[in-house]
Design an enzyme around this catalytic site. Structure first.
Site, PDB file in Angstrom:
ATOM      1  N   GLU A   1       7.725  35.036  65.232  1.00  0.00           N
ATOM      2  CA  GLU A   1       8.990  34.312  65.283  1.00  0.00           C
ATOM      3  C   GLU A   1       8.902  33.198  66.322  1.00  0.00           C
ATOM      4  O   GLU A   1       7.959  33.157  67.116  1.00  0.00           O
ATOM      5  CB  GLU A   1      10.129  35.273  65.622  1.00  0.00           C
ATOM      6  CG  GLU A   1      10.330  36.354  64.568  1.00  0.00           C
ATOM      7  CD  GLU A   1      11.567  37.208  64.818  1.00  0.00           C
ATOM      8  OE1 GLU A   1      12.290  36.938  65.812  1.00  0.00           O
ATOM      9  OE2 GLU A   1      11.816  38.127  64.017  1.00  0.00           O
TER      10      GLU A   1
ATOM     11  N   GLY B   1     -24.293  14.007  68.541  1.00  0.00           N
ATOM     12  CA  GLY B   1     -23.977  12.817  69.327  1.00  0.00           C
ATOM     13  C   GLY B   1     -22.670  12.197  68.861  1.00  0.00           C
ATOM     14  O   GLY B   1     -21.723  12.901  68.513  1.00  0.00           O
ATOM     15  N   GLY B   2     -22.612  10.891  68.821  1.00  0.00           N
ATOM     16  CA  GLY B   2     -21.395  10.191  68.419  1.00  0.00           C
ATOM     17  C   GLY B   2     -20.935  10.540  67.020  1.00  0.00           C
ATOM     18  O   GLY B   2     -19.729  10.576  66.736  1.00  0.00           O
TER      19      GLY B   2
ATOM     20  N   THR C   1       1.522  32.323  56.919  1.00  0.00           N
ATOM     21  CA  THR C   1       0.515  31.901  55.953  1.00  0.00           C
ATOM     22  C   THR C   1       0.894  32.410  54.570  1.00  0.00           C
ATOM     23  O   THR C   1       1.377  33.524  54.418  1.00  0.00           O
ATOM     24  CB  THR C   1      -0.865  32.453  56.344  1.00  0.00           C
ATOM     25  OG1 THR C   1      -1.201  31.971  57.649  1.00  0.00           O
ATOM     26  CG2 THR C   1      -1.940  32.013  55.366  1.00  0.00           C
TER      27      THR C   1
ATOM     28  N   ILE D   1     -25.136  17.935  69.537  1.00  0.00           N
ATOM     29  CA  ILE D   1     -26.408  17.605  68.894  1.00  0.00           C
ATOM     30  C   ILE D   1     -26.246  16.423  67.949  1.00  0.00           C
ATOM     31  O   ILE D   1     -27.143  15.588  67.810  1.00  0.00           O
ATOM     32  CB  ILE D   1     -26.957  18.855  68.163  1.00  0.00           C
ATOM     33  CG1 ILE D   1     -27.416  19.883  69.202  1.00  0.00           C
ATOM     34  CG2 ILE D   1     -28.103  18.492  67.213  1.00  0.00           C
ATOM     35  CD1 ILE D   1     -27.735  21.244  68.633  1.00  0.00           C
TER      36      ILE D   1
ATOM     37  N   LEU E   1       5.550  38.355  60.552  1.00  0.00           N
ATOM     38  CA  LEU E   1       5.665  38.976  61.868  1.00  0.00           C
ATOM     39  C   LEU E   1       6.203  37.998  62.908  1.00  0.00           C
ATOM     40  O   LEU E   1       7.221  38.250  63.556  1.00  0.00           O
ATOM     41  CB  LEU E   1       4.302  39.508  62.323  1.00  0.00           C
ATOM     42  CG  LEU E   1       3.579  40.514  61.421  1.00  0.00           C
ATOM     43  CD1 LEU E   1       2.245  40.908  62.052  1.00  0.00           C
ATOM     44  CD2 LEU E   1       4.433  41.731  61.161  1.00  0.00           C
TER      45      LEU E   1
ATOM     46  N   ARG F   1     -32.370  13.482  62.083  1.00  0.00           N
ATOM     47  CA  ARG F   1     -32.122  12.387  63.031  1.00  0.00           C
ATOM     48  C   ARG F   1     -33.387  12.085  63.829  1.00  0.00           C
ATOM     49  O   ARG F   1     -34.008  12.984  64.396  1.00  0.00           O
ATOM     50  CB  ARG F   1     -30.993  12.786  63.980  1.00  0.00           C
ATOM     51  CG  ARG F   1     -30.696  11.781  65.079  1.00  0.00           C
ATOM     52  CD  ARG F   1     -30.098  10.500  64.538  1.00  0.00           C
ATOM     53  NE  ARG F   1     -29.666   9.625  65.622  1.00  0.00           N
ATOM     54  CZ  ARG F   1     -29.112   8.427  65.437  1.00  0.00           C
ATOM     55  NH1 ARG F   1     -28.919   7.982  64.200  1.00  0.00           N
ATOM     56  NH2 ARG F   1     -28.745   7.698  66.459  1.00  0.00           N
TER      57      ARG F   1
ATOM     58  N   GLU G   1      -4.315  36.691  65.495  1.00  0.00           N
ATOM     59  CA  GLU G   1      -4.440  38.154  65.567  1.00  0.00           C
ATOM     60  C   GLU G   1      -4.487  38.654  67.014  1.00  0.00           C
ATOM     61  O   GLU G   1      -5.210  39.594  67.343  1.00  0.00           O
ATOM     62  CB  GLU G   1      -5.689  38.637  64.804  1.00  0.00           C
ATOM     63  CG  GLU G   1      -5.751  38.188  63.359  1.00  0.00           C
ATOM     64  CD  GLU G   1      -4.642  38.764  62.505  1.00  0.00           C
ATOM     65  OE1 GLU G   1      -3.996  39.728  62.932  1.00  0.00           O
ATOM     66  OE2 GLU G   1      -4.410  38.247  61.410  1.00  0.00           O
TER      67      GLU G   1
END
Length: 385
Positions: free
Chosen positions: A126, A340-341, A157, A338, A124, A270, A364
Site C-alpha cells: 500500500e 566503456g562508453g 504487478t 567493460i 499486498l 572490441r 520481496e
C-alpha cells in the site's frame, strides 16, 4: 551433496533456454523501449504451461519442484526480467490458493489460472505499507454474506489482468497484534468499485505493468475469503513470499548471467591497441571475478530452492535473495564498465540489465530487512550453517 540438475531439470532448462533465445532476446530491447506489451511472449508462456507451474496436476498445473521453478525465472530473466514478473506474481498467488484455499475456491479458479485463461497477482503493498505489512489500512467489514472492502494497493504487478486478485485486508483492525486480524480475499475484477487507476512509471522492470488499485466499497462474497477462515492472511502472504524470494534470487541469476554473456562477447569483439580487450589482464581480472560470482549466485539460488522443497526455509531463501540480488547489480555494473562508453548507451543490453537489477535488492523484502530475518533464523537454530 549433489550440485547437478537431474535429467528432467536439464531437459526442462533446454526447452526454456530455446524459447528465450528465439522469442524474447531478439525483441526485448525494442519492445521495452517502445513500451509495447509482450502479448506474443505471454501467449508462448501460456502454451508451455508456465502459468500453471505452482498448481497441482489435478487442477491442470505443472506442479514444478522449487528448483525447476527457479530455472523458469533464471532463464526468462536472462532474456528480459520484466517478463519474469508476469509469471512471478501469478505463480505465487496460484500457490497461495492451491495451498490455502478451500476446495471450492481451488475448483473455481485453479484450472483457468493453470491454463492462462485467467491471470492473477498479489495485492499486498500500500502507499504507506510495504515491508511492514501489518501497517496496511485496507479494511474488509462483514455485511451479511459479503465483505465490504475499502483501501488502496500500490505496485501491483499484473493488475490490469488479475482476475481474481488476492488482496490482503484487515477483517478486524482492532486486534493486537495486528496480523491476527488480517485475511486474504479473492477479489474478482468485475466487481463494482474495483478500479485499476494508473500505471506507475518505473526506471526498469518494463514489460509488465505495476499499478495502483483502488477498492471503493467493493462487495466481495464471503465464500471468497481464502481458506474460509479469518485471521490467517499474514500466514498466507508469508508462505507465498518464501517462494517469492526464490523467484527473485533466480531472476537475479538470470540478469547476472546475461551481464556475464554480454561482457564476454564485447571483450572478445572490441579491439584496442591492435588486440581484443579480452587479452588485457585488467579485463581478464574483471571477467574472472564475474564468472565466479555468477556461478556462486546460481548455486546459492538452487540451494535455497532445494531447502524450500524440504520445508520452511526463511533463512536459506533470505540468504539467496540477498546474495544473488547484489551479484546481479555488481555484474551489471561490471559489464557496463567493460563496455566503456557504449555501456551507457540504450543501443546495448547492459544499461537495461543495470536498470532491472536495482529492483532485485528491493522486491520481496529489502535486503537489510532480510538480513535481520536471516540472523533471527540462525539464532533460533532454524538455519544450520
Amino acid at each position: 551433496m549433489d550440485f547437478q540438475l537431474d535429467e528432467d531439470q536439464r531437459e526442462f532448462r533446454a526447452v526454456l533456454r530455446d524459447f528465450v533465445d528465439r522469442e524474447i532476446i531478439p525483441v526485448a530491447r525494442e519492445w521495452e523501449q517502445s513500451g509495447r506489451y509482450p502479448t506474443e511472449i505471454v501467449d508462448g508462456m501460456r502454451e508451455m504451461g508456465l502459468f500453471g507451474m505452482t498448481i497441482p496436476e489435478e487442477y491442470g498445473g505443472l506442479d514444478l519442484d522449487p528448483v525447476s521453478f527457479a530455472l523458469v525465472f533464471e532463464e526468462i530473466a536472462r532474456g528480459w526480467m520484466g517478463i519474469a514478473g508476469i509469471l512471478g506474481s501469478h505463480s505465487l498467488a496460484c500457490r497461495m490458493i492451491a495451498m490455502r484455499g478451500t476446495e471450492e475456491q481451488k475448483r473455481k479458479y485453479l484450472p483457468d489460472l493453470a491454463a492462462g485463461v485467467r491471470r492473477t497477482g498479489i495485492g499486498l503493498t500500500e502507499p504507506d505499507a510495504g515491508t511492514d505489512l501489518q501497517g496496511i489500512r485496507t479494511t474488509a467489514t462483514l455485511d451479511g454474506d459479503h465483505y465490504v472492502v475499502n483501501g488502496t494497493k500500490m505496485w501491483i504487478t499484473n493488475a490490469r489482468y488479475a482476475d481474481p486478485l488476492p488482496v490482503l485486508v484487515k477483517t478486524d483492525p482492532s486486534t493486537s497484534p495486528a496480523h491476527k486480524g488480517m485475511s486474504v480475499l479473492l477479489v474478482d475484477s468485475s466487481l463494482e468499485g474495483y478500479r485499476v487507476t494508473k500505471d506507475i512509471p518505473k526506471l526498469g522492470y518494463k514489460g509488465t505493468e505495476s499499478c495502483e488499485v483502488v477498492l471503493d466499497n467493493v462487495r466481495v462474497p464471503r465464500e471468497n475469503l481464502l481458506g474460509g477462515v479469518e485471521g490467517k492472511g499474514m500466514q498466507h502472504a508469508l508462505s507465498a513470499l518464501e517462494w517469492g524470494r526464490v523467484n527473485i534470487a533466480a531472476r537475479s541469476v538470470g540478469i547476472a548471467q546475461r551481464a556475464h554473456d554480454e561482457a564476454f562477447a564485447y571483450a572478445r569483439q572490441r579491439r584496442a591497441f591492435n588486440q581484443a580487450i579480452a587479452d588485457f589482464q585488467a579485463i581478464q581480472l574483471q571477467l574472472g571475478n564475474l564468472s565466479t560470482q555468477v556461478q556462486a549466485a546460481r548455486l546459492m539460488a538452487y540451494w535455497a530452492a532445494d531447502a524450500v522443497r524440504k520445508g520452511r526455509a526463511d533463512g536459506e531463501t533470505g540468504m539467496a535473495k540477498i546474495f544473488c540480488s547484489e551479484v546481479a547489480l555488481a555484474a551489471s555494473i561490471d559489464a557496463m564498465k567493460i563496455h566503456g562508453g557504449y555501456g551507457y548507451s540504450t543501443e546495448y543490453e547492459v544499461e537495461r540489465l543495470y536498470r532491472d537489477s536495482i529492483l532485485m535488492s528491493i522486491g520481496e523484502g529489502t535486503n537489510d530487512v532480510l538480513r535481520t530475518l536471516v540472523a533471527k533464523s540462525v539464532l533460533r537454530g532454524e538455519t544450520a550453517l
